[in-house]
Scaffold this motif. Structure first.
Motif, PDB file in Angstrom:
ATOM      1  N   THR A 173       0.786  -1.172  -0.026  1.00 49.25           N
ATOM      2  CA  THR A 173      -0.060  -0.032   0.127  1.00 49.25           C
ATOM      3  C   THR A 173       0.814   1.225  -0.036  1.00 49.25           C
ATOM      4  OG1 THR A 173      -0.023  -0.114   2.374  1.00 49.25           O
ATOM      5  CG2 THR A 173      -2.034  -1.206   1.246  1.00 49.25           C
ATOM      6  N   ALA A 174       0.401   2.230  -0.278  1.00 44.78           N
ATOM      7  CA  ALA A 174       1.036   3.455  -0.438  1.00 44.78           C
ATOM      8  C   ALA A 174       1.637   3.877   1.117  1.00 44.78           C
ATOM      9  CB  ALA A 174       0.171   4.827  -0.826  1.00 44.78           C
ATOM     10  N   ILE A 175       2.866   4.485   1.082  1.00 41.68           N
ATOM     11  CA  ILE A 175       3.438   4.623   2.397  1.00 41.68           C
ATOM     12  C   ILE A 175       3.052   6.164   2.772  1.00 41.68           C
ATOM     13  CG2 ILE A 175       5.827   5.198   3.459  1.00 41.68           C
ATOM     14  CD1 ILE A 175       5.318   2.212   2.639  1.00 41.68           C
ATOM     15  N   VAL A 176       2.611   6.290   4.033  1.00 43.60           N
ATOM     16  CA  VAL A 176       1.872   7.298   4.639  1.00 43.60           C
ATOM     17  C   VAL A 176       2.883   7.991   5.664  1.00 43.60           C
ATOM     18  CG1 VAL A 176      -0.311   6.797   3.832  1.00 43.60           C
ATOM     19  CG2 VAL A 176       0.404   6.109   6.069  1.00 43.60           C
ATOM     20  N   GLY A 177       4.092   7.439   5.787  1.00 41.64           N
ATOM     21  CA  GLY A 177       4.925   8.250   6.756  1.00 41.64           C
ATOM     22  C   GLY A 177       5.088   7.118   8.062  1.00 41.64           C
ATOM     23  N   PRO A 178       6.478   7.182   8.562  1.00 45.92           N
ATOM     24  CA  PRO A 178       6.636   6.301   9.604  1.00 45.92           C
ATOM     25  C   PRO A 178       6.278   6.595  11.085  1.00 45.92           C
ATOM     26  CG  PRO A 178       8.388   7.715   9.052  1.00 45.92           C
ATOM     27  CD  PRO A 178       7.307   8.114   8.114  1.00 45.92           C
ATOM     28  N   VAL A 179       4.932   7.026  11.122  1.00 44.08           N
ATOM     29  CA  VAL A 179       4.255   7.542  12.438  1.00 44.08           C
ATOM     30  C   VAL A 179       3.119   6.688  12.888  1.00 44.08           C
ATOM     31  CG1 VAL A 179       3.370   9.325  13.468  1.00 44.08           C
ATOM     32  CG2 VAL A 179       4.908   9.894  11.851  1.00 44.08           C
ATOM     33  N   LEU A 180       3.152   6.311  14.091  1.00 45.01           N
ATOM     34  CA  LEU A 180       2.049   5.418  14.491  1.00 45.01           C
ATOM     35  C   LEU A 180       1.381   6.260  15.974  1.00 45.01           C
ATOM     36  CD1 LEU A 180       3.340   1.759  14.519  1.00 45.01           C
ATOM     37  CD2 LEU A 180       1.616   3.027  12.896  1.00 45.01           C
TER      38      LEU A 180
ATOM     39  N   GLU B 175      10.049  -8.317  23.092  1.00 40.38           N
ATOM     40  CA  GLU B 175       8.632  -8.165  23.757  1.00 40.38           C
ATOM     41  C   GLU B 175       7.902  -7.018  22.972  1.00 40.38           C
ATOM     42  OE1 GLU B 175       6.409  -7.260  27.879  1.00 40.38           O
ATOM     43  OE2 GLU B 175       8.414  -8.050  27.794  1.00 40.38           O
ATOM     44  N   LEU B 176       8.551  -6.063  22.791  1.00 40.86           N
ATOM     45  CA  LEU B 176       7.967  -4.564  22.084  1.00 40.86           C
ATOM     46  C   LEU B 176       7.549  -4.953  20.730  1.00 40.86           C
ATOM     47  CD1 LEU B 176       7.200  -1.698  21.898  1.00 40.86           C
ATOM     48  CD2 LEU B 176       9.676  -1.114  21.157  1.00 40.86           C
ATOM     49  N   LEU B 177       8.437  -5.714  20.037  1.00 44.39           N
ATOM     50  CA  LEU B 177       8.080  -5.805  18.594  1.00 44.39           C
ATOM     51  C   LEU B 177       7.117  -6.869  18.484  1.00 44.39           C
ATOM     52  CD1 LEU B 177       9.550  -4.517  16.044  1.00 44.39           C
ATOM     53  CD2 LEU B 177      10.865  -4.290  18.119  1.00 44.39           C
ATOM     54  N   LEU B 178       6.977  -7.629  19.177  1.00 46.92           N
ATOM     55  CA  LEU B 178       5.994  -8.862  19.123  1.00 46.92           C
ATOM     56  C   LEU B 178       4.640  -7.984  19.306  1.00 46.92           C
ATOM     57  CD1 LEU B 178       7.113 -11.769  20.792  1.00 46.92           C
ATOM     58  CD2 LEU B 178       6.917 -11.675  18.436  1.00 46.92           C
ATOM     59  N   MET B 179       4.512  -7.010  20.469  1.00 46.05           N
ATOM     60  CA  MET B 179       3.185  -6.435  20.973  1.00 46.05           C
ATOM     61  C   MET B 179       2.907  -5.491  19.716  1.00 46.05           C
ATOM     62  SD  MET B 179       3.963  -5.391  24.922  1.00 46.05           S
ATOM     63  CE  MET B 179       2.438  -4.437  24.938  1.00 46.05           C
ATOM     64  N   MET B 180       3.974  -4.798  19.016  1.00 43.69           N
ATOM     65  CA  MET B 180       3.613  -3.996  17.863  1.00 43.69           C
ATOM     66  C   MET B 180       3.127  -4.694  16.939  1.00 43.69           C
ATOM     67  SD  MET B 180       6.870  -1.104  17.978  1.00 43.69           S
ATOM     68  CE  MET B 180       6.099   0.024  16.879  1.00 43.69           C
ATOM     69  N   ARG B 181       3.472  -6.047  16.703  1.00 46.79           N
ATOM     70  CA  ARG B 181       2.876  -6.763  15.487  1.00 46.79           C
ATOM     71  C   ARG B 181       1.519  -7.023  15.700  1.00 46.79           C
ATOM     72  NH1 ARG B 181       5.678 -11.783  12.592  1.00 46.79           N
ATOM     73  NH2 ARG B 181       3.868 -12.399  10.968  1.00 46.79           N
ATOM     74  N   HIS B 182       1.260  -7.395  16.934  1.00 44.86           N
ATOM     75  CA  HIS B 182      -0.087  -7.808  17.475  1.00 44.86           C
ATOM     76  C   HIS B 182      -1.173  -6.613  17.573  1.00 44.86           C
ATOM     77  CE1 HIS B 182      -3.469  -9.301  19.672  1.00 44.86           C
ATOM     78  NE2 HIS B 182      -3.416  -8.247  20.576  1.00 44.86           N
ATOM     79  N   CYS B 183      -0.523  -5.387  18.094  1.00 40.42           N
ATOM     80  CA  CYS B 183      -1.361  -4.178  17.931  1.00 40.42           C
ATOM     81  C   CYS B 183      -1.793  -3.499  16.627  1.00 40.42           C
ATOM     82  CB  CYS B 183      -0.773  -3.140  19.098  1.00 40.42           C
ATOM     83  SG  CYS B 183      -0.613  -3.923  20.890  1.00 40.42           S
ATOM     84  N   TYR B 184      -0.531  -3.190  15.842  1.00 39.63           N
ATOM     85  CA  TYR B 184      -0.810  -2.648  14.723  1.00 39.63           C
ATOM     86  C   TYR B 184      -0.949  -3.454  13.383  1.00 39.63           C
ATOM     87  CZ  TYR B 184       1.389   0.887  17.703  1.00 39.63           C
ATOM     88  OH  TYR B 184       1.586   1.913  18.840  1.00 39.63           O
ATOM     89  N   GLY B 185      -0.835  -4.770  13.319  1.00 36.98           N
ATOM     90  CA  GLY B 185      -0.737  -5.360  12.221  1.00 36.98           C
ATOM     91  C   GLY B 185       0.242  -5.367  11.258  1.00 36.98           C
ATOM     92  N   ASN B 186       0.586  -6.360  10.321  1.00 35.95           N
ATOM     93  CA  ASN B 186       1.577  -6.126   9.293  1.00 35.95           C
ATOM     94  C   ASN B 186       1.637  -4.997   8.366  1.00 35.95           C
ATOM     95  OD1 ASN B 186       2.993  -8.725   9.894  1.00 35.95           O
ATOM     96  ND2 ASN B 186       1.131  -9.908   9.440  1.00 35.95           N
ATOM     97  N   THR B 187       0.511  -4.609   8.101  1.00 35.67           N
ATOM     98  CA  THR B 187       0.438  -3.489   7.111  1.00 35.67           C
ATOM     99  C   THR B 187       0.903  -2.304   7.823  1.00 35.67           C
ATOM    100  OG1 THR B 187      -1.534  -4.531   5.893  1.00 35.67           O
ATOM    101  CG2 THR B 187      -0.943  -2.165   5.536  1.00 35.67           C
ATOM    102  N   ARG B 188       0.458  -1.879   8.818  1.00 30.89           N
ATOM    103  CA  ARG B 188       0.950  -0.601   9.470  1.00 30.89           C
ATOM    104  C   ARG B 188       2.383  -0.663   9.680  1.00 30.89           C
ATOM    105  NH1 ARG B 188      -3.290   1.774  13.598  1.00 30.89           N
ATOM    106  NH2 ARG B 188      -3.777  -0.499  14.301  1.00 30.89           N
ATOM    107  N   LEU B 189       2.714  -1.757  10.395  1.00 30.61           N
ATOM    108  CA  LEU B 189       3.943  -2.095  10.863  1.00 30.61           C
ATOM    109  C   LEU B 189       4.857  -1.929   9.632  1.00 30.61           C
ATOM    110  CD1 LEU B 189       4.904  -2.428  13.664  1.00 30.61           C
ATOM    111  CD2 LEU B 189       5.051  -5.011  13.300  1.00 30.61           C
ATOM    112  N   GLY B 190       4.502  -2.494   8.469  1.00 35.01           N
ATOM    113  CA  GLY B 190       5.293  -2.501   7.413  1.00 35.01           C
ATOM    114  C   GLY B 190       5.606  -0.955   6.873  1.00 35.01           C
ATOM    115  N   ARG B 191       4.572  -0.060   6.863  1.00 31.46           N
ATOM    116  CA  ARG B 191       4.774   1.374   6.626  1.00 31.46           C
ATOM    117  C   ARG B 191       5.706   2.047   7.698  1.00 31.46           C
ATOM    118  NH1 ARG B 191      -1.710   2.560   6.518  1.00 31.46           N
ATOM    119  NH2 ARG B 191      -2.331   1.435   4.506  1.00 31.46           N
ATOM    120  N   PHE B 192       5.560   1.600   8.893  1.00 30.46           N
ATOM    121  CA  PHE B 192       6.620   2.209  10.096  1.00 30.46           C
ATOM    122  C   PHE B 192       7.934   1.768   9.772  1.00 30.46           C
ATOM    123  CE2 PHE B 192       7.879   2.220  14.308  1.00 30.46           C
ATOM    124  CZ  PHE B 192       7.809   3.483  14.593  1.00 30.46           C
TER     125      PHE B 192
END
Length: 304
Positions: free
Chosen positions: A128-135, A169-186
């Protein structure tokens, strides 16, 4: 884990099979491959750069900051947001009011179950289009950050093992909370091993028994991996891997790991004979000869 040493003042742990993955605890060098820090910056002040040319995730707990990443931005972050800063891009962070941030500085590729974490995100995320590395910092991540205090205080769990475990632990939580698509943009700047190939190799070669397996961990074809390796390190993958293995064996012995069974297990040899032949061929001495070499040096130092 077998506990070798514990320092009640600094909380220093040296263990076999440490998740940092090094032969000798990197605490001795005061250089962590992943480290969390809490920093307060005043209005108009700049955030200090990440040490050792590291990648950085910046979590803004309170305040407002302006972030410039190369020609991109500026990004204006308010409290409750986070941003990823890739080490290959020139980034500046300036507070627009008093601000409190927690940073994770890391110069490793995160490996879970012999798979590169970010490469797995890349294969699963949608294009998907990159919208910036911000969450936005979700409540689960905020709670995690507020519980980091033992690792932020040098008098407590300020050791590599703690920071590496919390990074995972943080990366596993981020993958769970944000999903692969948003984490891919990040993480778009370093999503695939080829985005930072040298760093991928340096942090993952210990976990693979062959070039084929290392290429599989990177999700790269073996031929592409071999070609990219020679371009990056100016020698064949096999030659480089043998040199690294030999250097770490010698380093471990020099730092007091002298039990043959432990060395054979740690460095993946199938027998003492295989270990013996490797030492003779690539270190120029038998295991006993290497141990005697460093015992002799130690005695000379102590004698003076």
């Amino acid at each position: 884990m077998k506990l070798n040493e514990f320092d009640s003042v600094w909380g220093t742990l040296r263990t076999d099979g440490c998740p940092v993955g090094c032969a000798v605890c990197s605490y001795d060098q005061e250089r962590f491959s992943a480290q969390f820090s809490q920093i307060s910056i005043q209005d108009g002040q700049s955030l200090p750069e990440a040490p050792y040319n590291s990648h950085r995730i910046l979590f803004l707990l309170s305040g407002r900051i302006q972030v410039n990443i190369g020609v991109c931005g500026p990004y204006i972050l308010s409290d409750g947001q986070c941003i990823f800063l890739c080490r290959k891009r020139n980034a500046s962070v300036v507070a627009q009011m008093e601000s409190n941030v927690i940073t994770l500085d890391f110069n490793n590729r995160i490996t879970f179950c012999h798979h590169d974490f970010l490469a797995k995100v890349a294969t699963k995320s949608q294009r998907t289009a990159i919208v910036g590395p911000v969450l936005k910092i979700v409540p689960e991540i905020l709670a995690f950050l507020r519980n980091l205090e033992p690792g932020l205080d040098p008098r407590k769990l300020h050791i590599p093992c703690y920071h590496i475990i919390k990074e995972h632990e943080l990366l596993l939580m981020m993958r769970h909370c944000y999903g692969n698509t948003r984490l891919g943009r990040f993480f778009c700047d370093i999503l695939k091993p080829r985005d930072d190939f040298e760093l991928f190799v340096l942090n993952n070669w210990r976990y693979a028994e062959s070039v084929t397996e290392l290429a599989q961990v990177a999700h790269i074809s073996e031929s592409t991996f071999i070609r990219r390796f020679r371009e990056t390190f100016n020698e064949s993958c096999h030659t480089w891997l043998v040199k690294q293995r030999a250097a770490e064996i010698e380093l471990a012995i020099r730092n007091g790991v002298t039990d043959n069974e432990e060395l054979i297990h740690r460095f993946g040899f199938k027998s003492y004979l295989a270990f013996y032949r490797f030492c003779q061929r690539y270190l120029g001495a038998s295991p006993t000869g290497i141990k005697n070499k460093y015992n002799f040096k130690t005695q000379n130092i102590e004698a003076h």
